[in-house]
Write a protein that holds these residues in place. Sequence first.
Motif, PDB file in Angstrom:
ATOM      1  N   SER A   1      54.246  57.279  54.602  1.00 40.64           N
ATOM      2  CA  SER A   1      54.080  58.509  53.825  1.00 40.64           C
ATOM      3  C   SER A   1      55.141  59.552  54.144  1.00 40.64           C
ATOM      4  O   SER A   1      55.321  60.509  53.396  1.00 40.64           O
ATOM      5  N   ASP A   2      55.858  59.382  55.269  1.00 41.38           N
ATOM      6  CA  ASP A   2      56.906  60.328  55.652  1.00 41.38           C
ATOM      7  C   ASP A   2      58.276  59.932  55.108  1.00 41.38           C
ATOM      8  O   ASP A   2      59.241  60.686  55.252  1.00 41.38           O
ATOM      9  N   LEU A   3      58.372  58.757  54.496  1.00 43.48           N
ATOM     10  CA  LEU A   3      59.650  58.278  53.979  1.00 43.48           C
ATOM     11  C   LEU A   3      59.851  58.741  52.538  1.00 43.48           C
ATOM     12  O   LEU A   3      58.903  59.126  51.852  1.00 43.48           O
ATOM     13  N   ASP A   4      61.091  58.703  52.074  1.00 49.24           N
ATOM     14  CA  ASP A   4      61.457  59.267  50.772  1.00 49.24           C
ATOM     15  C   ASP A   4      60.570  58.793  49.640  1.00 49.24           C
ATOM     16  O   ASP A   4      59.999  59.583  48.898  1.00 49.24           O
ATOM     17  N   ASN A   5      60.482  57.477  49.480  1.00 53.32           N
ATOM     18  CA  ASN A   5      59.743  56.931  48.346  1.00 53.32           C
ATOM     19  C   ASN A   5      58.308  56.563  48.683  1.00 53.32           C
ATOM     20  O   ASN A   5      57.624  55.924  47.902  1.00 53.32           O
ATOM     21  N   GLN A   6      57.877  56.947  49.890  1.00 50.95           N
ATOM     22  CA  GLN A   6      56.512  56.700  50.335  1.00 50.95           C
ATOM     23  C   GLN A   6      56.064  55.265  50.041  1.00 50.95           C
ATOM     24  O   GLN A   6      55.119  55.036  49.278  1.00 50.95           O
ATOM     25  N   PRO A   7      56.731  54.267  50.668  1.00 49.82           N
ATOM     26  CA  PRO A   7      56.370  52.862  50.451  1.00 49.82           C
ATOM     27  C   PRO A   7      55.118  52.497  51.231  1.00 49.82           C
ATOM     28  O   PRO A   7      55.150  51.750  52.202  1.00 49.82           O
ATOM     29  N   THR A   8      53.977  53.021  50.805  1.00 52.31           N
ATOM     30  CA  THR A   8      52.708  52.858  51.488  1.00 52.31           C
ATOM     31  C   THR A   8      52.108  51.482  51.234  1.00 52.31           C
ATOM     32  O   THR A   8      52.636  50.683  50.460  1.00 52.31           O
ATOM     33  N   LEU A   9      50.955  51.235  51.859  1.00 54.05           N
ATOM     34  CA  LEU A   9      50.268  49.963  51.673  1.00 54.05           C
ATOM     35  C   LEU A   9      49.875  49.770  50.213  1.00 54.05           C
ATOM     36  O   LEU A   9      50.031  48.683  49.656  1.00 54.05           O
ATOM     37  N   THR A  10      49.386  50.835  49.588  1.00 50.61           N
ATOM     38  CA  THR A  10      49.005  50.754  48.176  1.00 50.61           C
ATOM     39  C   THR A  10      50.207  50.402  47.313  1.00 50.61           C
ATOM     40  O   THR A  10      50.122  49.569  46.408  1.00 50.61           O
ATOM     41  N   PHE A  11      51.339  51.029  47.594  1.00 49.20           N
ATOM     42  CA  PHE A  11      52.567  50.743  46.849  1.00 49.20           C
ATOM     43  C   PHE A  11      52.959  49.279  47.003  1.00 49.20           C
ATOM     44  O   PHE A  11      53.285  48.597  46.015  1.00 49.20           O
ATOM     45  N   LEU A  12      52.913  48.759  48.233  1.00 49.70           N
ATOM     46  CA  LEU A  12      53.311  47.374  48.471  1.00 49.70           C
ATOM     47  C   LEU A  12      52.342  46.394  47.820  1.00 49.70           C
ATOM     48  O   LEU A  12      52.764  45.368  47.280  1.00 49.70           O
ATOM     49  N   GLU A  13      51.056  46.705  47.863  1.00 47.96           N
ATOM     50  CA  GLU A  13      50.079  45.812  47.239  1.00 47.96           C
ATOM     51  C   GLU A  13      50.334  45.691  45.740  1.00 47.96           C
ATOM     52  O   GLU A  13      50.173  44.614  45.158  1.00 47.96           O
ATOM     53  N   GLU A  14      50.732  46.783  45.122  1.00 45.78           N
ATOM     54  CA  GLU A  14      51.065  46.749  43.695  1.00 45.78           C
ATOM     55  C   GLU A  14      52.328  45.919  43.458  1.00 45.78           C
ATOM     56  O   GLU A  14      52.433  45.182  42.476  1.00 45.78           O
ATOM     57  N   LYS A  15      53.300  46.047  44.392  1.00 45.12           N
ATOM     58  CA  LYS A  15      54.527  45.247  44.281  1.00 45.12           C
ATOM     59  C   LYS A  15      54.220  43.764  44.467  1.00 45.12           C
ATOM     60  O   LYS A  15      54.788  42.915  43.766  1.00 45.12           O
ATOM     61  N   PHE A  16      53.320  43.442  45.408  1.00 40.67           N
ATOM     62  CA  PHE A  16      52.950  42.039  45.617  1.00 40.67           C
ATOM     63  C   PHE A  16      52.410  41.433  44.329  1.00 40.67           C
ATOM     64  O   PHE A  16      52.762  40.316  43.962  1.00 40.67           O
ATOM     65  N   LYS A  17      51.540  42.171  43.649  1.00 36.34           N
ATOM     66  CA  LYS A  17      50.932  41.671  42.413  1.00 36.34           C
ATOM     67  C   LYS A  17      51.972  41.494  41.313  1.00 36.34           C
ATOM     68  O   LYS A  17      52.001  40.471  40.626  1.00 36.34           O
ATOM     69  N   SER A  18      52.805  42.507  41.131  1.00 32.95           N
ATOM     70  CA  SER A  18      53.803  42.422  40.062  1.00 32.95           C
ATOM     71  C   SER A  18      54.837  41.348  40.346  1.00 32.95           C
ATOM     72  O   SER A  18      55.323  40.680  39.429  1.00 32.95           O
ATOM     73  N   ASN A  19      55.179  41.148  41.623  1.00 35.25           N
ATOM     74  CA  ASN A  19      56.162  40.121  41.972  1.00 35.25           C
ATOM     75  C   ASN A  19      55.621  38.710  41.750  1.00 35.25           C
ATOM     76  O   ASN A  19      56.395  37.770  41.530  1.00 35.25           O
ATOM     77  N   MET A  20      54.302  38.559  41.813  1.00 33.30           N
ATOM     78  CA  MET A  20      53.707  37.245  41.572  1.00 33.30           C
ATOM     79  C   MET A  20      54.031  36.749  40.171  1.00 33.30           C
ATOM     80  O   MET A  20      54.179  35.550  39.935  1.00 33.30           O
ATOM     81  N   LEU A  21      54.174  37.673  39.238  1.00 34.18           N
ATOM     82  CA  LEU A  21      54.428  37.310  37.847  1.00 34.18           C
ATOM     83  C   LEU A  21      55.822  36.727  37.648  1.00 34.18           C
ATOM     84  O   LEU A  21      56.027  35.843  36.821  1.00 34.18           O
ATOM     85  N   LYS A  22      56.789  37.241  38.404  1.00 34.62           N
ATOM     86  CA  LYS A  22      58.166  36.787  38.208  1.00 34.62           C
ATOM     87  C   LYS A  22      58.644  35.821  39.290  1.00 34.62           C
ATOM     88  O   LYS A  22      59.696  35.208  39.151  1.00 34.62           O
ATOM     89  N   ASN A  23      57.841  35.660  40.352  1.00 36.84           N
ATOM     90  CA  ASN A  23      58.283  34.859  41.486  1.00 36.84           C
ATOM     91  C   ASN A  23      58.334  33.371  41.178  1.00 36.84           C
ATOM     92  O   ASN A  23      59.106  32.635  41.778  1.00 36.84           O
ATOM     93  N   ALA A  24      57.502  32.916  40.249  1.00 35.79           N
ATOM     94  CA  ALA A  24      57.422  31.484  39.960  1.00 35.79           C
ATOM     95  C   ALA A  24      58.768  30.917  39.515  1.00 35.79           C
ATOM     96  O   ALA A  24      59.204  29.867  39.993  1.00 35.79           O
ATOM     97  N   ASP A  25      59.438  31.603  38.615  1.00 37.32           N
ATOM     98  CA  ASP A  25      60.737  31.120  38.125  1.00 37.32           C
ATOM     99  C   ASP A  25      61.786  31.167  39.231  1.00 37.32           C
ATOM    100  O   ASP A  25      62.645  30.287  39.319  1.00 37.32           O
ATOM    101  N   GLN A  26      61.736  32.196  40.070  1.00 33.65           N
ATOM    102  CA  GLN A  26      62.723  32.329  41.137  1.00 33.65           C
ATOM    103  C   GLN A  26      62.546  31.260  42.203  1.00 33.65           C
ATOM    104  O   GLN A  26      63.507  30.858  42.858  1.00 33.65           O
ATOM    105  N   GLN A  27      61.322  30.784  42.391  1.00 27.52           N
ATOM    106  CA  GLN A  27      61.059  29.772  43.412  1.00 27.52           C
ATOM    107  C   GLN A  27      61.643  28.413  43.048  1.00 27.52           C
ATOM    108  O   GLN A  27      61.912  27.594  43.923  1.00 27.52           O
ATOM    109  N   ILE A  28      61.856  28.189  41.765  1.00 26.83           N
ATOM    110  CA  ILE A  28      62.321  26.879  41.311  1.00 26.83           C
ATOM    111  C   ILE A  28      63.632  26.492  41.987  1.00 26.83           C
ATOM    112  O   ILE A  28      63.817  25.360  42.429  1.00 26.83           O
ATOM    113  N   ARG A  29      64.565  27.467  42.079  1.00 27.54           N
ATOM    114  CA  ARG A  29      65.871  27.173  42.682  1.00 27.54           C
ATOM    115  C   ARG A  29      65.709  26.758  44.145  1.00 27.54           C
ATOM    116  O   ARG A  29      66.329  25.780  44.591  1.00 27.54           O
TER     117      ARG A  29
END
Length: 368
Positions: free
Chosen positions: A248-276
Amino acid sequence: MVTIIKIGSSINRTINYNENKVKTGHAQCIEAGNYPVDLNKLTLSIKKKRFNKITSLNQNIKRNAMHITLNFSPLEHHSKETLIAIANTYMQRIGFARQPYLIYEHYDAAHQHLHVVTTYIKNDGNRMAIYNLAFRKSEPAREQIEERFGLIKAREQKPYNKFDLNSIPVKRIKYGETESKKAINIVLNYILNQYSYTNFKELNAILSQYNLTANRGRENSKTFQKRGLLYQILNKNGKPIGVPIKASDLDNQPTLTFLEEKFKSNMLKNADQQIRIKKIVDLYLLRSISLKHFTNTLLNHGIIVLKKDLSKGDEEITYIDSKTKCAISGDIPQKFIEKEINQAIDSQLSKKKIKSNLNNKNIKVKII
């Protein structure tokens, strides 16, 4: 250009964060969209009052603040007029042209970047559709803006050696060389948005390449129980050093909630990237004569292999693909775990030894 969209529970706190940066000389408010008075006449009270009046129209929405950052390559620098034009265009493209918003230019990082404060509650009290906003509107807007303004494209930035993680503008953190908070901000601004990660194992594998780690603390600690998150610098041996810094003290506040949202959104695009990664691992797994050979071969293809010893004597492997900016760990199919790699390698070595011994006896065999 790299964009970040965060949803917060306090519009006043978001404004205060940016205004405190202004007070310390690390930021400047360069534009106010849809305000009734000119920028030079805006006081802190007026800035907040405009938002508070709108958010009060819908008391059911508790998380009504939006904090957007637009990050530019360290290799480019734009005038204030261009920055304002870019931000205004971005807000229009994501459907927020009629919303009130404040644009701040921050000077506390190695790259030029903007912070935009707004809300998704409309003047009639209804909420705007923000589900999956990053992929539905923000990504297309970013690509269009890169073309229109001739920006360095986020997906096409090529370092001197495109497979060397150390050759990108972001460098490994060396404790004591740069102010810790600033160094952590620079690394996180790049990694959190350039790479695809779906859990803490993958994220920390990537961060470890820059001598940084994200830590929730022990399960019985206050930090863990209150869903806190700390970032800490690592020394050359991978051990924590210095004082950890709250998310919470960092510029973009990369909190646990923020990362959990990133984990979910990355799941959608990660499948194609894993193929390589999977194709290359499949191709060279049995061809390698040793784990070192296997690791070096993958490195030549831009894939870093990281091994971590677990507390129960088990081991896990994380693959980091510096080309597709993707990481795979724990949830990899069993044949990609190191034990399977070693078994395959040992099996191949045994076959070669048997074949050599038989050949010495002038016996021709075919090993399948």
